[in-house]
Enzyme design. Structure first.
Site, PDB file in Angstrom:
ATOM      1  N   GLU A 148       0.457  -1.178   0.056  1.00 22.50           N
ATOM      2  CA  GLU A 148       0.132   0.216  -0.036  1.00 22.50           C
ATOM      3  C   GLU A 148       0.609   1.465   0.401  1.00 22.50           C
ATOM      4  O   GLU A 148       1.807   1.173   0.760  1.00 22.50           O
ATOM      5  CB  GLU A 148      -1.375   0.216   0.853  1.00 22.50           C
ATOM      6  CG  GLU A 148      -1.921   0.678   1.371  1.00 22.50           C
ATOM      7  CD  GLU A 148      -2.946   0.877   2.339  1.00 22.50           C
ATOM      8  OE1 GLU A 148      -3.305   2.073   3.179  1.00 22.50           O
ATOM      9  OE2 GLU A 148      -3.260   0.463   3.185  1.00 22.50           O
ATOM     10  N   LYS A 208      -7.617  -0.894  11.270  1.00 27.73           N
ATOM     11  CA  LYS A 208      -6.958  -0.937  10.394  1.00 27.73           C
ATOM     12  C   LYS A 208      -5.470  -0.097  10.043  1.00 27.73           C
ATOM     13  O   LYS A 208      -4.309  -0.642   9.162  1.00 27.73           O
ATOM     14  CB  LYS A 208      -7.870  -0.154   8.804  1.00 27.73           C
ATOM     15  CG  LYS A 208      -7.373  -1.523   7.752  1.00 27.73           C
ATOM     16  CD  LYS A 208      -6.747  -0.606   6.803  1.00 27.73           C
ATOM     17  CE  LYS A 208      -5.812  -0.674   5.331  1.00 27.73           C
ATOM     18  NZ  LYS A 208      -5.589  -0.215   4.832  1.00 27.73           N
ATOM     19  N   ASP A 267       3.516 -14.544  11.845  1.00 30.86           N
ATOM     20  CA  ASP A 267       1.749 -14.692  11.506  1.00 30.86           C
ATOM     21  C   ASP A 267       0.535 -14.136  11.269  1.00 30.86           C
ATOM     22  O   ASP A 267       0.622 -13.193  12.388  1.00 30.86           O
ATOM     23  CB  ASP A 267       1.230 -15.676  12.425  1.00 30.86           C
ATOM     24  CG  ASP A 267       0.079 -16.586  11.493  1.00 30.86           C
ATOM     25  OD1 ASP A 267      -0.195 -15.975  10.783  1.00 30.86           O
ATOM     26  OD2 ASP A 267      -0.432 -17.647  11.821  1.00 30.86           O
ATOM     27  N   HIS A 278      -2.014  10.633   0.800  1.00 31.40           N
ATOM     28  CA  HIS A 278      -1.952   9.619  -0.184  1.00 31.40           C
ATOM     29  C   HIS A 278      -1.596   9.613  -1.568  1.00 31.40           C
ATOM     30  O   HIS A 278      -1.131   8.396  -2.271  1.00 31.40           O
ATOM     31  CB  HIS A 278      -3.580   9.344   0.629  1.00 31.40           C
ATOM     32  CG  HIS A 278      -3.715   7.874  -0.220  1.00 31.40           C
ATOM     33  ND1 HIS A 278      -3.024   6.071   0.741  1.00 31.40           N
ATOM     34  CD2 HIS A 278      -3.975   7.296  -1.125  1.00 31.40           C
ATOM     35  CE1 HIS A 278      -3.153   5.427  -0.407  1.00 31.40           C
ATOM     36  NE2 HIS A 278      -4.119   5.530  -1.297  1.00 31.40           N
TER      37      HIS A 278
END
Length: 437
Positions: A85, A279, A295, A392
């Site tokens: 991202e 998130k 993991d 962004h």
């Protein structure tokens, strides 16, 4: 050939690819070329990657970047991050530098206890079961001696085994709730091996007990498995400074701090906001977990359960202003390992670990937590000041240009143009079309 197949796993890698590209692609030659172009030219290294999982056909690349200038407990780190991202690594780097100039990050490991459970049903008297458990407990420890001997030598092992009555939720349902210390290992295989032996010992002892033979009661083992919910494997990360040190350019420190605290408070109370808020935290956490061969799915599951531990999903981070001091912090469950799994196999994982100074599991917990806190700080700072899209989209600009197959000259002209103009997908397309016409 058909799209159903028997014995796929027994085919060679080349045969697997031939079957896939013939059955599912219009241009089998191009599809094959795409796969083989990602193979490593070092045959031994490629074999290593092939053997990580089953039915491997190629390698799937993620960018590995680094975020420098992180001061954690007075030690400076450059943090490896594997993520696809745009803007995540840039935001983390910016936050790392921001707080390096204001005292850095402070971290504390609050606990390292991990959990596993033997789930079973029992249809008899609860008191009889409790008495049986009390009697069999020493043998539960005794029968896993071979499994635990090396872990115990290093200072870890089984911390506790408890009988839990869950019949109020599910008829006849009980647990052996077991806690473990696995030190630098994530410990999944160790914990599961212990649990399966507990189940065997517990079942065999039950069947040999005269009182249960006479009563005709039954005990059935449902499953034995570790839990990825580890609320006692916890790390705290925080930053703080006087609010006047938050002043930057057109941002007044006191105004910024108050708005920032409001944004966190909203995420603490509003689940729709909390999910996106968390998130962003996981953007930083997952990227470091991937880079260090851990993991991320297990961590994600445990973290989100922790965020909802009081019955409502809430922000993982918190912020306050007290006596002119701004404080931003997070306590988060992280069950990580620095030995076992990919940590000693994947060359880039080994590289990432060395970059971090070959940390212990406790040290890695602290680094990972800081990456999450930094990511959240950077996101909230943008949201409460300039807005998230400005930064962004500028980071996303190169992806748009690559989608349009822009030439090096077109890329340079576009980057220069959007230094002083708002980046949107349509604006970039219009600009490139203008260059080309």
């Amino acid at each position: 050939m058909t799209k159903a197949i028997s014995g796929f796993s027994k085919l060679s890698k080349t045969e697997k690819i031939t079957w896939l590209t013939t059955n599912f692609f219009n241009n089998s030659e191009a599809a094959t070329q795409t796969l083989t172009s990602y193979w490593n030219t070092d045959a031994k290294l490629q074999q290593l990657h092939d053997e990580f999982i089953e039915n491997t056909i190629t390698n799937y690349y993620l960018p590995l970047g680094v975020a420098p200038n992180f001061t954690i407990n007075d030690t400076i780190y450059t943090i490896p991050m594997a993520i696809e991202e745009s803007s995540v690594v840039a935001a983390a780097s910016k936050a790392g530098k921001f707080w390096q100039e204001r005292g850095g990050f402070k971290t504390t490991v609050l606990g390292t206890t991990k959990v596993g459970q033997v789930h079973f049903t029992y249809d008899g008297d609860k008191e009889d079961l409790q008495q049986y458990f009390d009697k069999i407990t020493p043998k539960l420890y005794e029968d896993v001696e071979e499994i635990t001997v090396n872990m115990k030598k290093r200072g870890g092992g089984i911390k506790n085994i408890a009988l839990r009555d869950k019949t109020a939720a599910v008829d006849d349902y009980y647990q052996l709730h077991c806690t473990f210390e696995t030190l630098d290992a994530m410990g999944a295989n160790f914990i599961n091996s212990c649990l399966e032996q507990f189940a065997t010992t517990f079942k065999e002892g039950f069947e040999a007990d005269a009182r249960f033979r006479e009563s005709g009661n039954t005990l059935d083992i449902i499953m034995s498995i570790l839990s990825n919910y580890v609320p006692d494997c916890l790390v705290r990360a925080e930053v703080s400074c006087p609010i006047d040190q938050l002043t930057e350019k057109n941002i007044d420190g006191e105004t910024f701090a108050k708005k920032f605290v409001q944004a966190v408070t909203i995420a603490e109370e509003e689940p729709y906001r909390a999910v996106t808020h968390n998130k962003g935290i996981m953007n930083g956490i997952d990227a470091v977990i991937l880079a260090t061969g851990n993991d991320f799915r297990a961590v994600e599951a445990g973290v989100h359960a922790y965020a909802a531990r009081d019955g409502q999903y809430r922000s993982l981070t918190h912020a306050s202003i007290k006596d002119g001091i701004f404080t931003f912090w997070m306590e988060i469950p992280l069950a990580l390992g620095t030995v076992g799994g990919l940590t000693k196999l994947h060359p880039l994982v080994k590289w990432s670990m060395e970059l971090l100074g070959n940390p212990s599991a406790k040290e890695l917990m602290q680094i990972v937590a800081v990456a999450g806190l930094a990511q959240n700080f950077a996101a909230l700072k943008s949201l409460t000041t300039t807005g998230i899209q400005q930064g962004h989209m500028k980071m996303h600009l190169m992806n748009i240009l690559n989608q349009m197959n822009a030439t090096p000259d077109e890329k340079q002209q576009t980057v220069n143009h959007f230094k002083s103009n708002t980046v949107t997908h349509s604006a970039v397309v219009t600009f490139i079309d203008g260059l080309r016409s």
